[in-house]
Design a protein around this motif. Sequence first.
Motif, PDB file in Angstrom:
ATOM      1  N   PRO A   1      36.056  39.294   6.783  1.00 43.45           N
ATOM      2  CA  PRO A   1      35.993  37.562   6.769  1.00 43.45           C
ATOM      3  C   PRO A   1      37.021  37.117   7.537  1.00 43.45           C
ATOM      4  CG  PRO A   1      34.821  37.905   4.874  1.00 43.45           C
ATOM      5  CD  PRO A   1      35.795  39.319   5.099  1.00 43.45           C
ATOM      6  N   MET A   2      37.144  36.838   8.942  1.00 41.86           N
ATOM      7  CA  MET A   2      38.241  36.164   9.472  1.00 41.86           C
ATOM      8  C   MET A   2      38.044  34.927   9.654  1.00 41.86           C
ATOM      9  SD  MET A   2      39.683  37.910  12.703  1.00 41.86           S
ATOM     10  CE  MET A   2      37.990  37.501  14.230  1.00 41.86           C
ATOM     11  N   ASP A   3      38.893  34.147   9.696  1.00 46.45           N
ATOM     12  CA  ASP A   3      38.762  32.726   9.972  1.00 46.45           C
ATOM     13  C   ASP A   3      39.854  33.072  11.563  1.00 46.45           C
ATOM     14  OD1 ASP A   3      37.103  32.388   7.505  1.00 46.45           O
ATOM     15  OD2 ASP A   3      38.891  31.302   6.634  1.00 46.45           O
ATOM     16  N   VAL A   4      39.589  31.726  12.420  1.00 46.11           N
ATOM     17  CA  VAL A   4      40.296  31.398  13.580  1.00 46.11           C
ATOM     18  C   VAL A   4      40.163  29.724  13.742  1.00 46.11           C
ATOM     19  CG1 VAL A   4      40.447  32.330  15.828  1.00 46.11           C
ATOM     20  CG2 VAL A   4      39.383  33.833  14.310  1.00 46.11           C
ATOM     21  N   LYS A   5      41.321  29.629  13.580  1.00 50.07           N
ATOM     22  CA  LYS A   5      41.811  27.853  14.077  1.00 50.07           C
ATOM     23  C   LYS A   5      42.400  27.592  14.739  1.00 50.07           C
ATOM     24  CE  LYS A   5      44.728  27.304   9.561  1.00 50.07           C
ATOM     25  NZ  LYS A   5      44.372  27.065   8.259  1.00 50.07           N
ATOM     26  N   LYS A   6      42.161  26.615  16.010  1.00 48.12           N
ATOM     27  CA  LYS A   6      43.432  26.022  16.328  1.00 48.12           C
ATOM     28  C   LYS A   6      44.285  25.129  16.131  1.00 48.12           C
ATOM     29  CE  LYS A   6      43.936  24.956  21.459  1.00 48.12           C
ATOM     30  NZ  LYS A   6      43.651  25.079  22.395  1.00 48.12           N
ATOM     31  N   LEU A   7      45.440  24.943  16.221  1.00 48.41           N
ATOM     32  CA  LEU A   7      46.419  24.033  15.156  1.00 48.41           C
ATOM     33  C   LEU A   7      46.594  23.101  16.704  1.00 48.41           C
ATOM     34  CD1 LEU A   7      48.875  25.652  13.747  1.00 48.41           C
ATOM     35  CD2 LEU A   7      46.265  24.932  12.533  1.00 48.41           C
TER      36      LEU A   7
ATOM     37  N   VAL B   1      47.869  35.993  11.297  1.00 44.58           N
ATOM     38  CA  VAL B   1      48.787  36.235  12.413  1.00 44.58           C
ATOM     39  C   VAL B   1      48.206  34.803  13.143  1.00 44.58           C
ATOM     40  CG1 VAL B   1      48.662  37.176  14.103  1.00 44.58           C
ATOM     41  CG2 VAL B   1      47.666  38.448  12.300  1.00 44.58           C
ATOM     42  N   THR B   2      49.849  34.475  13.453  1.00 44.79           N
ATOM     43  CA  THR B   2      49.815  33.122  14.378  1.00 44.79           C
ATOM     44  C   THR B   2      50.498  33.726  16.149  1.00 44.79           C
ATOM     45  OG1 THR B   2      50.745  32.041  11.377  1.00 44.79           O
ATOM     46  CG2 THR B   2      51.607  31.125  14.970  1.00 44.79           C
ATOM     47  N   VAL B   3      49.754  32.532  16.653  1.00 45.07           N
ATOM     48  CA  VAL B   3      50.083  33.025  17.600  1.00 45.07           C
ATOM     49  C   VAL B   3      50.134  31.806  18.807  1.00 45.07           C
ATOM     50  CG1 VAL B   3      49.602  34.215  20.502  1.00 45.07           C
ATOM     51  CG2 VAL B   3      48.275  35.110  18.222  1.00 45.07           C
ATOM     52  N   ASP B   4      51.371  30.983  18.730  1.00 45.28           N
ATOM     53  CA  ASP B   4      51.593  30.220  19.420  1.00 45.28           C
ATOM     54  C   ASP B   4      51.210  29.760  20.652  1.00 45.28           C
ATOM     55  OD1 ASP B   4      53.513  29.062  17.067  1.00 45.28           O
ATOM     56  OD2 ASP B   4      54.792  30.368  17.689  1.00 45.28           O
ATOM     57  N   LYS B   5      51.317  28.538  21.004  1.00 42.11           N
ATOM     58  CA  LYS B   5      51.217  28.530  22.846  1.00 42.11           C
ATOM     59  C   LYS B   5      52.554  28.423  23.793  1.00 42.11           C
ATOM     60  CE  LYS B   5      48.834  24.868  25.879  1.00 42.11           C
ATOM     61  NZ  LYS B   5      47.802  23.113  25.285  1.00 42.11           N
ATOM     62  N   LYS B   6      51.965  28.678  25.123  1.00 41.91           N
ATOM     63  CA  LYS B   6      53.367  28.253  25.318  1.00 41.91           C
ATOM     64  C   LYS B   6      53.686  27.406  25.178  1.00 41.91           C
ATOM     65  CE  LYS B   6      52.503  32.697  28.515  1.00 41.91           C
ATOM     66  NZ  LYS B   6      51.756  33.615  29.538  1.00 41.91           N
ATOM     67  N   PRO B   7      54.796  26.918  25.671  1.00 39.12           N
ATOM     68  CA  PRO B   7      55.024  25.407  26.115  1.00 39.12           C
ATOM     69  C   PRO B   7      54.786  25.246  27.940  1.00 39.12           C
ATOM     70  CG  PRO B   7      57.716  26.905  25.939  1.00 39.12           C
ATOM     71  CD  PRO B   7      55.965  27.552  25.581  1.00 39.12           C
ATOM     72  N   PRO B   8      54.867  24.220  27.803  1.00 45.89           N
ATOM     73  CA  PRO B   8      54.392  23.278  29.798  1.00 45.89           C
ATOM     74  C   PRO B   8      55.376  24.495  30.342  1.00 45.89           C
ATOM     75  CG  PRO B   8      54.986  21.797  27.420  1.00 45.89           C
ATOM     76  CD  PRO B   8      55.267  23.355  26.937  1.00 45.89           C
TER      77      PRO B   8
ATOM     78  N   VAL C   1      45.495  30.223  14.690  1.00 41.53           N
ATOM     79  CA  VAL C   1      45.891  31.213  13.166  1.00 41.53           C
ATOM     80  C   VAL C   1      44.637  32.171  13.444  1.00 41.53           C
ATOM     81  CG1 VAL C   1      46.632  30.810  11.473  1.00 41.53           C
ATOM     82  CG2 VAL C   1      47.476  29.389  13.168  1.00 41.53           C
ATOM     83  N   LEU C   2      44.727  33.120  12.786  1.00 40.96           N
ATOM     84  CA  LEU C   2      43.908  34.352  12.577  1.00 40.96           C
ATOM     85  C   LEU C   2      43.687  34.418  10.984  1.00 40.96           C
ATOM     86  CD1 LEU C   2      44.597  35.209  15.494  1.00 40.96           C
ATOM     87  CD2 LEU C   2      42.843  36.128  15.329  1.00 40.96           C
ATOM     88  N   ALA C   3      43.027  34.293   9.952  1.00 41.51           N
ATOM     89  CA  ALA C   3      43.494  34.732   8.630  1.00 41.51           C
ATOM     90  C   ALA C   3      41.914  35.363   8.477  1.00 41.51           C
ATOM     91  CB  ALA C   3      42.956  33.380   7.705  1.00 41.51           C
ATOM     92  N   VAL C   4      42.352  37.297   8.123  1.00 40.46           N
ATOM     93  CA  VAL C   4      41.742  37.828   7.681  1.00 40.46           C
ATOM     94  C   VAL C   4      41.921  38.698   6.730  1.00 40.46           C
ATOM     95  CG1 VAL C   4      41.042  40.630   8.740  1.00 40.46           C
ATOM     96  CG2 VAL C   4      42.044  38.811  10.149  1.00 40.46           C
ATOM     97  N   ASP C   5      40.574  38.528   5.929  1.00 40.95           N
ATOM     98  CA  ASP C   5      40.018  39.228   4.683  1.00 40.95           C
ATOM     99  C   ASP C   5      41.035  40.457   4.520  1.00 40.95           C
ATOM    100  OD1 ASP C   5      40.246  36.719   2.863  1.00 40.95           O
ATOM    101  OD2 ASP C   5      38.242  36.724   2.985  1.00 40.95           O
ATOM    102  N   MET C   6      41.755  41.000   3.797  1.00 42.82           N
ATOM    103  CA  MET C   6      42.131  42.767   3.859  1.00 42.82           C
ATOM    104  C   MET C   6      42.231  43.034   2.108  1.00 42.82           C
ATOM    105  SD  MET C   6      44.156  43.315   6.325  1.00 42.82           S
ATOM    106  CE  MET C   6      43.498  43.434   8.615  1.00 42.82           C
TER     107      MET C   6
END
Length: 138
Positions: A5-11, A109-116, A17-22
């Motif tokens: 299972p993996m959840d992917v959400k956009k803040l 895993v968190t991946v930020d958005k590039k600043p404008p 943010v990806l949350a992977v059960d391991m």
Amino acid sequence: MANTPMDVKKLPSGAIVLAVDMPGVSPADVRVQVEEGNVLTISGERKRPADEDGKQQQHQQADTGGEKQGVKYLRMERRMGKFMRKFPLPESADLDSVKAEYKDGVLTVTVDKKPPPEPKKPRVVQVTVGGSGDQQGK
């Protein structure tokens, strides 16, 4: 690991943010990398605990007078071995700010958005006065 299972959400900030059960995977056996073309790859290996076989074998050896007998699984539903998951990232992802944290069997895993990009300010051009045109009129 396709069934993991993996959840992917956009803040609201635009970060992904990806949350992977391991469960049962050692953080040392997990690798997170960003590949060409904005692809996030999570890979690693789930290994059978070394002490699981070793301790029970020693205990059984003592009970059977030193005979080597291994653990016999009656059912094995947890997959062991290597795994890999790939996730495409949007062009707006800041690949230099990728963070990974492993806690309680969940890799986040968190991946930020590039600043404008900053808007370009108008460039002021210096106006110079030509020397030959001013002197002729006097």
